[in-house]
Design an enzyme around this catalytic site. Structure first.
Site, short mmCIF file in Angstrom:
data_model
loop_
_atom_site.label_atom_id
_atom_site.label_comp_id
_atom_site.label_asym_id
_atom_site.label_seq_id
_atom_site.Cartn_x
_atom_site.Cartn_y
_atom_site.Cartn_z
N HIS A 38 1.31 -1.64 -0.16
CA HIS A 38 0.30 -0.28 -0.34
C HIS A 38 0.76 1.04 -0.09
CE1 HIS A 38 -3.78 -1.99 0.37
NE2 HIS A 38 -3.52 -2.56 0.61
N THR A 39 1.96 1.37 -0.30
CA THR A 39 2.97 2.74 -0.86
C THR A 39 2.66 3.41 -1.76
OG1 THR A 39 4.58 0.72 -0.71
CG2 THR A 39 4.16 2.02 1.21
N SER A 71 -13.06 -17.28 -22.02
CA SER A 71 -12.01 -17.26 -20.72
C SER A 71 -12.23 -18.92 -20.37
CB SER A 71 -12.72 -16.65 -18.95
OG SER A 71 -11.87 -17.42 -17.59
N GLY A 124 -7.95 -14.14 -7.21
CA GLY A 124 -8.57 -12.99 -6.00
C GLY A 124 -7.61 -13.91 -4.94
N LEU A 127 -2.18 -12.57 -5.97
CA LEU A 127 -0.89 -12.65 -7.07
C LEU A 127 -1.01 -11.50 -8.01
CD1 LEU A 127 -0.39 -16.84 -6.41
CD2 LEU A 127 0.37 -14.33 -5.07
N SER A 129 -3.89 -11.42 -10.67
CA SER A 129 -4.40 -11.74 -11.66
C SER A 129 -4.61 -10.77 -12.66
CB SER A 129 -5.17 -12.89 -11.92
OG SER A 129 -6.50 -12.26 -10.70
N GLU A 162 -7.61 -0.72 -15.07
CA GLU A 162 -8.06 -0.87 -14.06
C GLU A 162 -9.23 0.27 -13.64
OE1 GLU A 162 -6.28 -4.19 -12.17
OE2 GLU A 162 -7.27 -4.06 -10.84
N ASP A 174 1.34 -3.71 -9.35
CA ASP A 174 1.34 -5.00 -10.14
C ASP A 174 1.81 -5.00 -11.47
OD1 ASP A 174 0.04 -5.75 -7.42
OD2 ASP A 174 -1.60 -5.79 -8.38
C1 GAF Z 1 -3.43 -4.23 -5.23
C2 GAF Z 1 -3.19 -2.78 -5.83
F1 GAF Z 1 -3.19 -3.79 -6.96
C3 GAF Z 1 -1.64 -2.46 -6.33
O1 GAF Z 1 -1.79 -1.09 -6.84
C4 GAF Z 1 -0.79 -2.56 -3.94
O2 GAF Z 1 -1.57 -1.03 -4.09
C5 GAF Z 1 -0.92 -3.39 -3.23
O3 GAF Z 1 -2.92 -3.72 -3.58
C6 GAF Z 1 -1.13 -3.48 -2.08
O4 GAF Z 1 0.30 -2.87 -1.95
O5 GAF Z 1 -2.62 -5.39 -5.02
#
Ligand code: GAF
Length: 388
Positions: A38-39, A71, A124, A127, A129, A162, A174
């Site tokens: 969450h950074t 899918s 979910g 990881l 997806s 997204e 991600d």
């Molecule tokens: C999810 C989000 F998609 C990432 O951007 C990130 O904020 C993460 O949560 C938390 O670190 O995977």
């Protein structure tokens, strides 16, 4: 590279049967994140890596504007037209449509396309997806329509896709990890400048073990967006006194104590976690460079505690799994990973202890949480590429 030959064959055959032509197949991996959670959307650093579980898309261009998707995981088709790109209630097509929409919005010329999506990244599970589908799609469309998009722009478009089509205001981590992954390396990414460095990930005698709670996390649940807003609110209160502070990246504990704590205890807790995590990542990354995995592991436990008690994005199943290994000498570090509210814990475990640990913790989890645990040993792999 660890490619899943069964899935490549299956998606290729599926594509041929459905569309009667030979596709381009692209692989885009899921990711782990060692520390720095969450950074990313707070302009801090993250330390992710691409793994040996991936999404595969088989794609071919069409002569018209139709978009035909299938899918394998959901055994479901979806059809629309390029002229009508909008989010659907169905879920999975949004990650593909969001990309087509971004390409259009950015002025790229494309035709319709046929696409089959398959893969072995558990949906979910934290990881990532969804980012893997977006990155596979943008990479594949870039190839078949010869759009010449840089990897960085692909990552930025996937992030926007997204936001717009899944409604989650995710950070850049991600997508970046999926596209830029490098075998046996983690990526130290500065989410403000988007500069990055590959750091060798050597764990003499230890492995990354992922323990999946099988509690499906729903990032789309408004909690992720709420956390983001709470951080932005904290920044706003500080900026009123310190114009130079543009994000929590620039904030200090003194500022939080002075300007945020008196206004709102909850927002203070959220911001405090982020400011501390920022420092934890920087020193944890130094630990990794110096081969001090024990010190890095201790920080992973601290990250978990912050995410659980201050950022409040954990759940009882994740807390249970971390508490179970906390005093186990074979486990150097463990924490919840990703957005939270379910998904996996990431654990650094002594190689020869892995099998016994999985047996013991699976039984304990079943007994206490009445749920099945799934375990994976993750290897660090290369990022998105064309397979065939
Ligand atoms: C999810 C989000 F998609 C990432 O951007 C990130 O904020 C993460 O949560 C938390 O670190 O995977």
């Amino acid at each position: 590279m660890a490619i899943n030959a069964t899935i490549i064959r299956r998606s290729g055959e599926d594509f041929l049967n459905r569309f009667n032509k030979k596709p381009l197949v692209v692989r885009s991996p899921g990711r782990v994140n060692i520390i720095g959670e969450h950074t990313d959307y707070n302009n801090g650093f993250v330390l992710p890596a691409a793994i040996d579980k991936a999404i595969y898309v088989a794609v071919a261009a069409r002569e018209d504007d139709e978009v035909k998707l299938y899918s394998v995981a959901f055994n479901e088709s979806f059809e629309t037209s390029l002229l009508q790109m909008e989010p659907t209630k169905k879920g999975w097509p949004n990650y593909i449509l969001g990309i087509a929409d971004q390409l259009k919005m950015n002025g790229y010329l494309l035709k319709g396309f046929d696409l089959v999506v398959d893969g072995d990244v558990p949906v979910g599970s934290g990881l990532s997806s969804s980012a893997a589908i977006e990155c596979a799609t943008v990479f594949a469309l870039n190839e078949i329509f010869d759009l010449r998009i840089s990897k960085l722009n692909m990552a930025l478009m996937a992030q926007k896709a997204e936001h717009k089509f899944a409604g989650v205001r995710v950070g850049i981590m991600d997508m970046f990890a999926s596209l830029y992954g490098k075998k046996d390396h983690v990526i130290k990414l500065d989410c403000q400048s988007l500069e990055f460095e590959y750091v060798p990930f050597k764990l003499e005698g230890y492995k990354i073990l992922l323990l999946n709670t099988n509690v499906e996390h729903s990032l789309a649940s408004s909690e992720y967006n709420t956390r983001r807003k709470q951080c932005e609110q904290g920044v706003e209160w500080i900026t009123a006194h310190h114009k130079e502070v543009k994000s929590l990246r620039d904030a200090t504990m003194e500022m939080l104590n002075q300007f945020v704590k008196p206004k709102d205890e909850i927002i203070y807790k959220r911001c405090k976690y982020v400011v501390e995590e920022k420092e934890r990542l920087l020193s944890g990354c130094e630990n990794l460079k110096n081969g001090d995995i024990e010190a890095l592991g201790k920080k992973m436990f601290q990250t978990h505690d912050g995410l659980s008690k201050e950022y409040e994005v954990s759940c009882k199943e994740l807390d249970f799994l971390v508490d179970e290994v906390r005093n186990n000498p074979d486990v150097l570090g463990a924490r919840m990973m990703g957005g939270g509210f379910g998904g996996c814990t990431i654990n650094i475990v002594k190689e020869e202890a892995i099998d016994d640990l999985i047996k013991e913790i699976s039984a304990a989890y079943q007994k206490s949480m009445n749920k099945e645990l799934t375990a994976y040993v993750a290897e660090i792999e290369d990022g998105t590429c064309v397979i065939s």
